[in-house]
Design an enzyme around this catalytic site. Structure first.
Site, PDB file in Angstrom:
ATOM      1  N   GLY A  40      12.469 -35.314 -14.277  1.00  0.00           N
ATOM      2  CA  GLY A  40      12.300 -33.351 -14.486  1.00  0.00           C
ATOM      3  C   GLY A  40      10.766 -32.933 -13.570  1.00  0.00           C
ATOM      4  N   ALA A  41       9.687 -33.300 -14.062  1.00  0.00           N
ATOM      5  CA  ALA A  41       8.478 -32.968 -13.416  1.00  0.00           C
ATOM      6  C   ALA A  41       8.992 -32.858 -11.800  1.00  0.00           C
ATOM      7  CB  ALA A  41       7.168 -34.065 -13.958  1.00  0.00           C
ATOM      8  N   ASP A 251      14.756 -38.220  -6.703  1.00  0.00           N
ATOM      9  CA  ASP A 251      14.212 -36.820  -7.142  1.00  0.00           C
ATOM     10  C   ASP A 251      14.327 -35.660  -6.208  1.00  0.00           C
ATOM     11  OD1 ASP A 251      14.035 -37.466 -10.242  1.00  0.00           O
ATOM     12  OD2 ASP A 251      12.375 -38.480  -9.598  1.00  0.00           O
TER      13      ASP A 251
HETATM   14  O1  RIB Z   1      12.374 -41.126 -10.956  1.00  0.00           O
HETATM   15  C1  RIB Z   1      11.261 -41.764 -10.886  1.00  0.00           C
HETATM   16  C2  RIB Z   1      10.735 -40.930 -12.262  1.00  0.00           C
HETATM   17  O2  RIB Z   1      11.428 -42.031 -12.996  1.00  0.00           O
HETATM   18  C3  RIB Z   1       9.139 -41.497 -12.404  1.00  0.00           C
HETATM   19  O3  RIB Z   1       8.564 -40.937 -12.245  1.00  0.00           O
HETATM   20  C4  RIB Z   1       8.838 -41.823 -13.672  1.00  0.00           C
HETATM   21  O4  RIB Z   1       8.113 -41.457 -14.807  1.00  0.00           O
HETATM   22  C5  RIB Z   1      10.626 -42.273 -14.235  1.00  0.00           C
HETATM   23  O5  RIB Z   1      10.763 -41.002 -15.441  1.00  0.00           O
END
Ligand code: RIB
Length: 312
Positions: A40-41, A251
């Site tokens: 999420g972050a 992400d």
């Molecule tokens: O997608 C990568 C992320 O997956 C990492 O930052 C780790 O915290 C996991 O949540």
């Protein structure tokens, strides 16, 4: 417009290895680093770095809370809806990065993220109202994600679900998702179709559309991605770049997609942004530290102005 991200916020404990240990074996790694992370972050920071107004909804513990909040703000992410939970620790991820293949293995403990509630989401109503896009992943309770899907859909927002890590979803959830972005493993979990090539990717996408999703984007790592809608399927090959670290490429992809759609681009153009953001992430270390900024992305896109999807 803006993007609201609901999801996990972790501290990533990175270590590099040249091979994986056997059960019961101890090996020596190198380059241990502590970095901000969590899907999420990472996605929120990815949107912030690409210049979009971004709101983060999530929970952290007391540990590392100053560092995490400062890092969000440095990356233009609005943190008013991040709750500091005094009773649960900040979520952590152990990330093992294979030096030769650049692939990773990740184990998470979501910590305070397990306590994200429907009330936390209700408290962020203003942020959701100001956003065009709501972006979700699956590292927080499913109940909260389902609640957010329904709320966001009711408010007329575009709901993007990155179904990572792989989990079985309640069948009614698909009706509240506009765009879903599974990788191969997640696609198999959601559809039972093993994606081996473009035609099986298309078949899996069609199954997800039958379940109620409008748009399916299957990510295929170094092969690129496949877009499936009711009107057909397009293949986007991956950009060729020097890979340093694959962690967080998904992400970056989702952040690029969300920002492009928030800026009013259509889905085909948004896929170009998503693939470019993922490619740029691959060239740098760290799930979040390696996410691209807007000027890097625009520069990259200028160099690849002919890139587009091919009909399958
Ligand atoms: O997608 C990568 C992320 O997956 C990492 O930052 C780790 O915290 C996991 O949540």
């Amino acid at each position: 417009m803006a993007v609201t991200v609901l999801g996990s916020i972790h501290i990533d404990l990175y270590i590099k290895v040249d091979r994986l240990p056997e059960i019961g074996e101890t090996i020596v790694g190198s380059g241990f680093t502590i970095l901000p992370g969590g899907k999420g972050a990472n996605q929120a920071v990815g949107c912030g770095r690409l210049g979009e107004e971004t709101y983060m909804i999530g929970r952290i513990g007391m540990e590392f809370s100053d560092l995490i909040l400062r890092n969000f703000r440095d990356n233009k992410v609005i943190t008013d809806s991040i709750i500091i939970d005094e009773h649960y620790p900040t979520g952590v991820a152990f990330i093992i990065l294979h030096e030769k293949t650049k692939e990773n293995m990740i184990i998470i403990d979501p910590g305070a993220g397990k306590r994200i509630s429907n009330l936390d989401i209700d408290r962020a109503d203003n942020e959701i109202d100001s956003s065009k896009i709501v972006l979700l992943q699956l590292e927080i309770p499913l109940e909260a994600n389902l609640y957010m899907c329904k709320k966001a859909k009711f408010k007329g927002k575009t709901v993007i679900l990155n179904p990572a890590p792989a989990r079985i979803l309640p069948e009614d959830m698909f009706h509240y998702i506009d765009i879903i972005t599974p990788n191969r493993v997640e696609t198999y979990q959601l559809t039972g179709v093993a994606v081996k090539d473009l035609s099986t990717a298309k078949e899996a996408g069609e199954r997800l559309i039958q379940k109620g999703v409008n748009t399916v984007i299957i990510t295929l790592g170094s092969y690129g991605s496949v877009l499936v809608t009711a009107s057909g399927a397009l293949y986007y090959p991956a950009f060729s770049v020097e890979v340093i670290d694959t962690t967080g490429a998904g992400d970056a992809f989702n952040a690029g997609l969300a920002v492009a759609l928030s800026r009013g681009m259509d889905i085909e153009e948004a896929l170009v942004w998503a693939n470019a953001a993922a490619a740029l992430k691959l060239t740098k270390l760290g799930a979040q530290t390696g996410l691209p900024y807007l000027d890097e992305l625009l520069d990259f896109l200028k160099k690849h102005s002919k890139y587009k999807g091919k009909t399958i």
